[in-house]
Write a protein that holds these residues in place. Structure first.
Motif, PDB file in Angstrom:
ATOM      1  N   ARG A  76      45.201  32.963   7.221  1.00 27.88           N
ATOM      2  CA  ARG A  76      43.673  33.419   7.248  1.00 27.88           C
ATOM      3  C   ARG A  76      43.508  34.621   6.449  1.00 27.88           C
ATOM      4  O   ARG A  76      42.635  34.615   5.794  1.00 27.88           O
ATOM      5  N   GLY A  77      44.558  35.519   6.390  1.00 25.30           N
ATOM      6  CA  GLY A  77      44.025  36.797   5.562  1.00 25.30           C
ATOM      7  C   GLY A  77      44.242  36.471   4.228  1.00 25.30           C
ATOM      8  O   GLY A  77      43.588  37.039   3.332  1.00 25.30           O
ATOM      9  N   VAL A  78      45.188  35.574   3.915  1.00 25.51           N
ATOM     10  CA  VAL A  78      45.403  35.136   2.315  1.00 25.51           C
ATOM     11  C   VAL A  78      44.359  34.120   1.895  1.00 25.51           C
ATOM     12  O   VAL A  78      43.916  34.376   0.631  1.00 25.51           O
ATOM     13  N   VAL A  79      44.162  33.033   2.494  1.00 26.90           N
ATOM     14  CA  VAL A  79      43.320  31.822   2.073  1.00 26.90           C
ATOM     15  C   VAL A  79      42.193  32.127   2.173  1.00 26.90           C
ATOM     16  O   VAL A  79      41.174  31.726   1.067  1.00 26.90           O
TER      17      VAL A  79
ATOM     18  N   PHE B  40      35.559  37.719  20.838  1.00 21.96           N
ATOM     19  CA  PHE B  40      36.276  37.770  21.953  1.00 21.96           C
ATOM     20  C   PHE B  40      36.508  36.438  22.190  1.00 21.96           C
ATOM     21  O   PHE B  40      37.074  35.800  23.552  1.00 21.96           O
ATOM     22  N   ALA B  41      36.813  35.458  21.189  1.00 24.45           N
ATOM     23  CA  ALA B  41      37.421  34.033  21.479  1.00 24.45           C
ATOM     24  C   ALA B  41      38.911  34.202  21.502  1.00 24.45           C
ATOM     25  O   ALA B  41      39.543  35.106  20.615  1.00 24.45           O
ATOM     26  N   LYS B  42      39.466  33.624  22.372  1.00 24.70           N
ATOM     27  CA  LYS B  42      41.126  33.602  22.563  1.00 24.70           C
ATOM     28  C   LYS B  42      41.380  32.411  21.370  1.00 24.70           C
ATOM     29  O   LYS B  42      41.020  31.352  21.473  1.00 24.70           O
ATOM     30  N   VAL B  43      42.501  33.015  20.668  1.00 24.35           N
ATOM     31  CA  VAL B  43      43.154  32.023  19.772  1.00 24.35           C
ATOM     32  C   VAL B  43      44.745  31.748  20.115  1.00 24.35           C
ATOM     33  O   VAL B  43      45.073  32.881  20.354  1.00 24.35           O
ATOM     34  N   GLY B  44      45.110  30.643  20.150  1.00 26.03           N
ATOM     35  CA  GLY B  44      46.459  30.174  20.605  1.00 26.03           C
ATOM     36  C   GLY B  44      46.428  29.395  21.672  1.00 26.03           C
ATOM     37  O   GLY B  44      46.469  29.965  22.821  1.00 26.03           O
TER      38      GLY B  44
ATOM     39  N   ILE C  10      33.872  20.064  17.242  1.00 29.84           N
ATOM     40  CA  ILE C  10      32.637  20.880  17.686  1.00 29.84           C
ATOM     41  C   ILE C  10      32.238  21.978  16.871  1.00 29.84           C
ATOM     42  O   ILE C  10      30.967  22.020  16.566  1.00 29.84           O
ATOM     43  N   VAL C  11      33.162  22.838  16.445  1.00 33.15           N
ATOM     44  CA  VAL C  11      32.785  23.941  15.504  1.00 33.15           C
ATOM     45  C   VAL C  11      32.254  23.644  14.360  1.00 33.15           C
ATOM     46  O   VAL C  11      31.059  23.900  13.826  1.00 33.15           O
ATOM     47  N   VAL C  12      32.766  22.374  13.453  1.00 33.87           N
ATOM     48  CA  VAL C  12      32.242  22.004  12.081  1.00 33.87           C
ATOM     49  C   VAL C  12      31.006  21.229  12.384  1.00 33.87           C
ATOM     50  O   VAL C  12      30.175  21.546  11.829  1.00 33.87           O
ATOM     51  N   GLY C  13      30.884  20.331  13.546  1.00 33.01           N
ATOM     52  CA  GLY C  13      29.685  19.690  13.741  1.00 33.01           C
ATOM     53  C   GLY C  13      28.415  20.610  13.887  1.00 33.01           C
ATOM     54  O   GLY C  13      27.442  20.532  13.352  1.00 33.01           O
ATOM     55  N   LEU C  14      28.586  21.551  14.718  1.00 28.45           N
ATOM     56  CA  LEU C  14      27.566  22.804  15.083  1.00 28.45           C
ATOM     57  C   LEU C  14      27.308  23.547  13.822  1.00 28.45           C
ATOM     58  O   LEU C  14      26.156  23.602  13.400  1.00 28.45           O
ATOM     59  N   GLY C  15      28.363  23.863  12.872  1.00 28.45           N
ATOM     60  CA  GLY C  15      27.858  24.528  11.939  1.00 28.45           C
ATOM     61  C   GLY C  15      27.380  23.902  10.830  1.00 28.45           C
ATOM     62  O   GLY C  15      26.374  24.158  10.046  1.00 28.45           O
TER      63      GLY C  15
ATOM     64  N   ASN D 100      45.009  26.751  14.266  1.00 29.47           N
ATOM     65  CA  ASN D 100      44.733  26.204  13.003  1.00 29.47           C
ATOM     66  C   ASN D 100      43.067  26.078  12.840  1.00 29.47           C
ATOM     67  O   ASN D 100      42.531  26.030  12.005  1.00 29.47           O
ATOM     68  N   VAL D 101      42.301  26.135  13.913  1.00 31.10           N
ATOM     69  CA  VAL D 101      40.805  25.763  13.985  1.00 31.10           C
ATOM     70  C   VAL D 101      40.129  26.670  13.355  1.00 31.10           C
ATOM     71  O   VAL D 101      39.445  26.581  12.238  1.00 31.10           O
ATOM     72  N   PRO D 102      40.493  28.444  13.428  1.00 28.95           N
ATOM     73  CA  PRO D 102      39.582  29.116  12.683  1.00 28.95           C
ATOM     74  C   PRO D 102      39.673  28.994  11.073  1.00 28.95           C
ATOM     75  O   PRO D 102      38.643  28.734  10.211  1.00 28.95           O
TER      76      PRO D 102
END
Length: 697
Positions: A514-517, A388-392, A648-653, A573-575
């Motif tokens: 994302r699909g390749v890397v 449900f996250a909006k990207v862009g 935020i994302v990496v710190g939480l993870g 780029n965040v995901p």
């Protein structure tokens, strides 16, 4: 194995100080020969060269004004009232001063244009297209100052458009290296002091990692010259955070094992030798995992993604070299007194049998089904928010603080078509000019399409104003319609470019990357775990748990970003970046834990081995996780939403990995699977043989 024995003897011996001196000499020589890293002064390059908008950007250079980029000056009254004749005259004079500040020829239709409601006026200002980074910031600052000089009271000038956005983004990194480095070093220092409870010891790893960070910056400068890749301010900032975070983690692991050995061995050099002999392979394996994962970014099409992969990988290689060859000699010189006032005594204390993490591990293995089910369900619920996250992010949403280019865009959008600040560009063969003009005129979402000349190469150009905010979904839909319609005109060879087209192409490339890397990242991590553990079920299980943890962090982080911080979307780029860092750095802690578990399994069985591993590494993994999460959160001091979201994302993870996955989920699953988790190897063979011999007596 003999190689590690020789290494341990080299870095802990009485002449090991020579290694420390050699590293410092190499660092100084590199700084002199290569110079400092000025990458923060460059603008990010996020457009693939093969993209249609990139081709348009290249072809625009063949036009008479191809050496310029157009910014837009927006003038309005501070009280919101209509412009009178005196205001219009002041507007024209301001535009003249601004154009004189860049000493460039005004573009076509350079006279100010009055809004239909007479409450704003706009005018183009051409600036050199080859300016970027701080050079562009300085030029735009001069232009803004020239326009405001002599501006009547009550009249407001705002500058927006592509060059103004680029200048404001570059300006957000003004002093960023010093600020980011200072806060990162302060955070690491405070956490090291809290971890070691010593006024001396924290200085040693911090000094080693700080020098490694400076050397990594110098190496980045050399790589930029050698490869032609552009390292912008965000790339440098992320690399510094990685070097500090990962380098400190490696140091924490080595020092923790060194302190354990000091409880067993009187001679501090022999204790250090035993510590680096046992911890060194885990540190190297962890580093290799992250470096190889970062190098998979070279498969991406986005130039800034490739640049980050190369620079960050090089930075982590520098970090591990300094930690493995600089930290042990420094610890050897300091001796036991570095731990003052809590100097470890030779008392035979076994860290794997005591402490709060031992009690946690014992509780987990007593109820493995309940613990595993509960924690896995929590991770799945967090990950469920990701779809449900909006990207862009739109161009105007890049900043956490209010930039003038964003305010100017809002003012312009209130009185003119939203796309007037940065028109779309269409190029086509002049033979199809009539058909192209007709299609542009009838395309929904286009408010104005005007021919603006033919290049020396015989390419016709149109300036197309869209009735949609820049980088919005409506703007992207119009770009797609234009491309689809123009592709059907025979002989037109039409292409659509401009900022909206570039943003659309960047988003499409990010999805492709994302699909390749991501599959390559997972393959690299799996192969490294198989090589280190020599256990297929364990490697597959650990990769699966790490991926679930990363997805949970992305889901939870995207929800917090949207609902607590109010950010409109995740940056494209965040995901990918967050997934890479969470998987690769999460495997760091996995390797620290599971290599110790394998070591302990030989004498205590699978369940006893994982309990002892959690007991022995729980404190250091917790400390390392808090340090790494904290330094990633430091990215939030910079005013770009992209870096804040990544923090935020990496710190939480990392916190999820530290307190939930490594210390709860993995022990529970190892308890449930039992010795089969090590197949085809069998590290518990020695333990079973000892039990059998005891039973036979």
């Amino acid at each position: 194995m003999r190689l590690w024995d020789r290494y341990a003897a080299l870095v802990s011996g009485r002449r090991s100080w020579a290694l420390l001196v050699g590293l410092v000499a190499i660092a100084a020589a590199l700084a002199v020969l290569i110079g400092s890293n000025d990458s923060a002064s460059r603008s990010p390059d996020s457009l693939p060269s093969s993209a249609e908008s990139a081709i348009v950007k290249q072809q625009l250079r063949t036009f008479p004004d191809g050496g310029t980029a157009t910014a837009v000056a927006v003038l309005s009254r501070t009280d919101g009232g209509p412009l009178d004749a005196a205001d219009e005259a002041a507007t024209a004079a301001a535009l003249t001063r601004m154009r004189a500040a860049v000493t460039s020829t005004p573009p076509p239709n350079a006279a100010p244009v009055l809004a239909p409601d007479h409450r704003a006026a706009v005018g183009p200002v051409a600036v050199p297209a080859d300016l970027s980074g701080f050079a562009l910031t300085d030029r735009i600052r001069d232009v803004r100052a020239a326009g405001r000089d002599g501006l009547p009271a009550g009249l407001r000038l705002q500058m927006t458009g592509g060059p103004a956005f680029g200048a404001d983004i570059a300006d957000s990194f003004s002093g960023a290296n010093v600020l980011l480095l200072s806060i990162t070093a302060l955070v690491v220092a405070v956490l090291l002091i809290a971890t070691y409870r010593s006024p001396v010891l924290w200085l040693i790893p911090l000094a080693v990692v700080a020098v490694a960070d400076r050397v990594a910056g110098v190496v980045g400068t050399g790589l930029a010259s050698a490869t032609g890749l552009t390292f912008d301010g965000s790339t440098s900032g992320i690399t510094s955070v990685l070097v500090f975070g990962a380098g400190t983690n490696y140091a924490l692991l080595l020092v923790s094992r060194y302190r354990d050995e000091l409880h067993r061995i009187e001679d501090h050099r022999l204790a250090l030798r035993a510590a680096v002999r046992r911890a060194g392979p885990a540190v190297l394996a962890s580093n290799v995992t992250v470096v190889l994962a970062l190098l998979t970014l070279l498969l991406a099409t986005l130039p800034n993604t490739r640049s980050l992969g190369l620079l960050a990988a090089a930075g982590l290689v520098v970090a591990v070299l300094f930690v493995l060859f600089g930290l042990p000699p420094a610890l050897a010189l300091a001796g036991r007194k570095a731990f003052w006032p809590f100097v470890p005594a030779v008392d035979g204390r076994d860290a794997a049998r005591t402490g709060p993490w031992h009690r946690v591990a014992e509780a987990v293995v007593r109820r493995p089904v309940r613990v595993a089910a509960g924690t896995l369900m929590f991770l799945i619920v967090c990950a469920a928010a990701l779809p449900f996250a909006k990207v862009g992010l739109a161009q105007a949403d890049q900043f956490r603080v209010r930039a003038e280019s964003v305010s100017g865009l809002d003012t312009l959008a209130a009185h003119f078509p939203s796309g007037a600040s940065d028109p779309t560009v269409v190029l086509a063969d002049p033979v199809a000019a009539e058909e192209v003009s007709a299609l542009l005129a009838r395309t929904p979402g286009v408010t104005r399409a005007q021919p603006t000349g033919i290049s020396a190469a015989g390419v016709a150009r149109w300036s197309v104003t869209l009735d949609a905010p820049p980088s919005s979904a409506a703007a992207f839909d119009t770009i797609r319609q234009l491309r689809g319609g123009l592709s059907g005109i025979p002989g037109a060879d039409a292409k659509v470019g401009g900022s909206d087209a570039q943003a659309l192409d960047t988003r499409a490339a990010a999805g492709r990357d994302r699909g390749v890397v991501i599959p390559f990242i997972l393959a690299v991590v799996l192969l490294v775990l198989l090589a280190v553990l020599r256990a297929v079920p364990a490697a597959v299980l650990l990769v699966a748990i790490t991926v679930l943890s990363a997805l949970a962090a992305l889901g939870l982080g995207s929800w917090i970003s949207a609902h607590l911080f109010g950010f409109p979307a995740l940056d494209v780029n965040v995901p990918l970046f967050a997934f890479l860092f969470l998987v690769a750095l999460g495997v760091d802690y996995t390797i620290f834990l599971v290599t110790r578990a394998r070591e302990e399994t030989a004498g205590h069985g699978t369940t006893g081995g994982i309990v002892r591993a959690v007991s022995a590494t729980g404190a250091v993994i917790t400390s390392a996780g808090i340090v790494l999460a904290a330094v990633f959160c430091v990215l939030g001091v910079l005013p770009l939403i992209t870096l804040t979201q990544l923090g935020i994302v990496v710190g939480l993870g990392i916190l999820l990995d530290t307190f939930l996955v490594r210390t709860v989920v993995i022990p529970a699953l190892f308890r449930l699977i039992g010795p089969r988790v090590w197949w085809p190897s069998d590290p518990a063979r020695q333990h079973r043989a000892a039990d059998y011999a005891e039973a036979s007596r």
